[in-house]
Design a protein around this motif. Structure first.
Motif, PDB file in Angstrom:
ATOM      1  N   UNK A  64      -7.932 -12.343 -14.873  1.00 20.34           N
ATOM      2  CA  UNK A  64      -8.628 -11.129 -14.449  1.00 20.34           C
ATOM      3  C   UNK A  64      -9.392 -11.367 -13.148  1.00 20.34           C
ATOM      4  N   UNK A  65      -9.642 -10.260 -12.440  1.00 19.79           N
ATOM      5  CA  UNK A  65     -10.375 -10.292 -11.181  1.00 19.79           C
ATOM      6  C   UNK A  65      -9.646  -9.477 -10.130  1.00 19.79           C
ATOM      7  N   UNK A  66     -10.226  -9.439  -8.940  1.00 20.04           N
ATOM      8  CA  UNK A  66      -9.595  -8.768  -7.796  1.00 20.04           C
ATOM      9  C   UNK A  66      -9.514  -9.814  -6.691  1.00 20.04           C
ATOM     10  N   UNK A  68      -0.600 -14.970   1.962  1.00 22.01           N
ATOM     11  CA  UNK A  68      -1.644 -14.410   1.114  1.00 22.01           C
ATOM     12  C   UNK A  68      -0.976 -13.694  -0.048  1.00 22.01           C
ATOM     13  N   UNK A  69      -1.362 -14.075  -1.257  1.00 18.11           N
ATOM     14  CA  UNK A  69      -0.770 -13.503  -2.467  1.00 18.11           C
ATOM     15  C   UNK A  69      -1.792 -12.619  -3.187  1.00 18.11           C
ATOM     16  N   UNK A  70      -1.588 -11.279  -3.198  1.00 17.35           N
ATOM     17  CA  UNK A  70      -2.430 -10.432  -4.051  1.00 17.35           C
ATOM     18  C   UNK A  70      -2.058 -10.711  -5.509  1.00 17.35           C
ATOM     19  N   UNK A  71      -3.048 -10.981  -6.349  1.00 21.08           N
ATOM     20  CA  UNK A  71      -2.758 -11.418  -7.716  1.00 21.08           C
ATOM     21  C   UNK A  71      -2.933 -10.299  -8.733  1.00 21.08           C
ATOM     22  N   UNK A  72      -2.103 -10.344  -9.765  1.00 19.39           N
ATOM     23  CA  UNK A  72      -2.231  -9.451 -10.905  1.00 19.39           C
ATOM     24  C   UNK A  72      -2.168 -10.286 -12.180  1.00 19.39           C
ATOM     25  N   UNK A  73      -2.563  -9.675 -13.286  1.00 19.60           N
ATOM     26  CA  UNK A  73      -2.617 -10.388 -14.556  1.00 19.60           C
ATOM     27  C   UNK A  73      -1.305 -11.130 -14.850  1.00 19.60           C
ATOM     28  N   UNK A  85     -15.219  -9.611 -12.972  1.00 18.86           N
ATOM     29  CA  UNK A  85     -15.017 -10.671 -13.966  1.00 18.86           C
ATOM     30  C   UNK A  85     -13.814 -11.479 -13.500  1.00 18.86           C
ATOM     31  N   UNK A  86     -14.009 -12.762 -13.327  1.00 24.48           N
ATOM     32  CA  UNK A  86     -12.965 -13.639 -12.791  1.00 24.48           C
ATOM     33  C   UNK A  86     -12.612 -14.670 -13.861  1.00 24.48           C
ATOM     34  N   UNK A  87     -11.382 -14.604 -14.364  1.00 25.30           N
ATOM     35  CA  UNK A  87     -10.941 -15.509 -15.421  1.00 25.30           C
ATOM     36  C   UNK A  87      -9.625 -16.166 -15.018  1.00 25.30           C
ATOM     37  N   UNK A  88      -9.597 -17.483 -15.081  1.00 28.25           N
ATOM     38  CA  UNK A  88      -8.398 -18.243 -14.729  1.00 28.25           C
ATOM     39  C   UNK A  88      -8.256 -19.450 -15.641  1.00 28.25           C
ATOM     40  N   UNK A  89      -7.026 -19.941 -15.733  1.00 33.91           N
ATOM     41  CA  UNK A  89      -6.742 -21.219 -16.363  1.00 33.91           C
ATOM     42  C   UNK A  89      -6.154 -22.110 -15.276  1.00 33.91           C
ATOM     43  N   UNK A  90      -6.759 -23.271 -15.071  1.00 34.32           N
ATOM     44  CA  UNK A  90      -6.345 -24.159 -13.988  1.00 34.32           C
ATOM     45  C   UNK A  90      -6.090 -25.558 -14.544  1.00 34.32           C
ATOM     46  N   UNK A  91      -4.976 -26.141 -14.135  1.00 37.60           N
ATOM     47  CA  UNK A  91      -4.664 -27.521 -14.483  1.00 37.60           C
ATOM     48  C   UNK A  91      -4.467 -28.312 -13.196  1.00 37.60           C
ATOM     49  N   UNK A  92      -5.168 -29.432 -13.084  1.00 32.88           N
ATOM     50  CA  UNK A  92      -4.927 -30.391 -12.017  1.00 32.88           C
ATOM     51  C   UNK A  92      -4.317 -31.633 -12.648  1.00 32.88           C
ATOM     52  N   UNK A  93      -3.297 -32.184 -12.007  1.00 27.55           N
ATOM     53  CA  UNK A  93      -2.670 -33.365 -12.592  1.00 27.55           C
ATOM     54  C   UNK A  93      -2.170 -34.303 -11.509  1.00 27.55           C
TER      55      UNK A  93
END
Length: 283
Positions: free
Chosen positions: A41-43, A52-57, A79-87
């Motif tokens: 979520x977020x804008x 530049x990538x406009x993001x959607x759910x 409201x900004x919600x993300x799941x991020x993995x660094x590896x």
């Protein structure tokens, strides 16, 4: 393999975060890690290299350690919600097969292109189940053997992402940035060891510097100076990996002052250039 499990959270770092009215992010340029970014979520418009990538759910982004990127928030209250993995990509090779390299979607494409995968509802459901499994398995109270299952779920995630990548349209996405900025970014990439002052750049794109700076900030969320700085550090990392001396790297990446180069490289990368190069050789 033993080192993988003894430093698991450093090798595969999982984060599910929710923020309200997030502060602007700086550019990211990870030392050696690759990133998987799943947007909920977020804008947000996400800047990667010259795209530049406009993001959607449900949008999924993949980035390697040399791709400059940052989230550019389009609304101050959100409201900004993300799941991020660094590896660490070096640990993935042992799980890959010649017919199915698990790093394909990170390295087998031009920089800043094909980073985004737009998932179907069914694919979003599938990837969310993998994320929920990983999140549960990394909890302190998880039973014995959860570390093995955590790695297994991560490898399954990489297989899933690469299947999506291989099946998606490989055409370059239509740019949403003005042509002048695309030309500017290309010029910067090709002339990192040259004069990139505003005096020079405004003549390159035939645009007043004040307007150019505002336009750049609007579309990337950052300043031209910051962008050039991080691009030069990315170039320096590449040169050091290829075996260039620290002195040559300083000059070829556009830093005119040696001490400033050492100080800036350490601040951005976390290690001084010589130590970074030694770690690359050891790896």
């Amino acid at each position: 393999m033993q080192e993988l499990y003894s430093n698991l959270q450093e090798v595969i770092s999982f984060s599910h975060s929710v923020r309200y009215n997030p502060a602007p992010f700086d550019f990211h340029l990870h030392r050696d890690q690759f990133e998987i970014y799943f947007f909920l979520t977020g804008h947000v418009h996400y800047f990667i290299e010259k795209q530049v990538y406009p993001l959607q759910y449900g949008d999924l982004l993949v980035m390697n350690s040399n791709e400059l990127h940052r989230a550019n928030f389009q609304s101050k209250q959100q409201r900004y919600e993300v799941i991020v993995i660094h590896f660490n990509p070096s640990m993935v090779d042992v799980f890959s097969s010649p017919a199915f390299p698990l790093l394909d979607c990170f390295i087998n494409r031009p920089p800043g292109e094909q980073n985004r995968m737009r998932l179907s509802p069914q694919q979003i459901d599938s990837i969310m189940k993998l994320y929920e499994r990983m999140e549960a398995l990394q909890q302190p109270q998880a039973p014995a053997g959860s570390d093995i299952l955590y790695v297994s779920a991560f490898i399954e995630l990489l297989v899933f992402i690469n299947r999506v990548f291989q099946g998606q349209d490989k055409q370059v996405e239509k740019a949403i940035m003005p042509d002048k900025l695309i030309s500017l970014l290309a010029y910067i990439d090709e002339n990192l060891d040259q004069d990139l002052s505003l005096d020079r750049l405004e003549h390159v794109v035939y645009m007043n510097r004040s307007y150019l700076c505002r336009l750049f900030k609007k579309h990337t969320g950052s300043t031209i100076h910051e962008h050039i700085l991080f691009k030069r550090i990315a170039r320096a990392k590449q040169l050091l990996r290829e075996g260039s001396t620290v002195t040559d790297t300083c000059q070829q990446s556009g830093f005119n002052d040696y001490s400033n180069f050492i100080r800036t490289f350490k601040k951005v990368v976390g290690l001084p250039p010589r130590q970074y190069q030694a770690m690359q050789r050891k790896g």
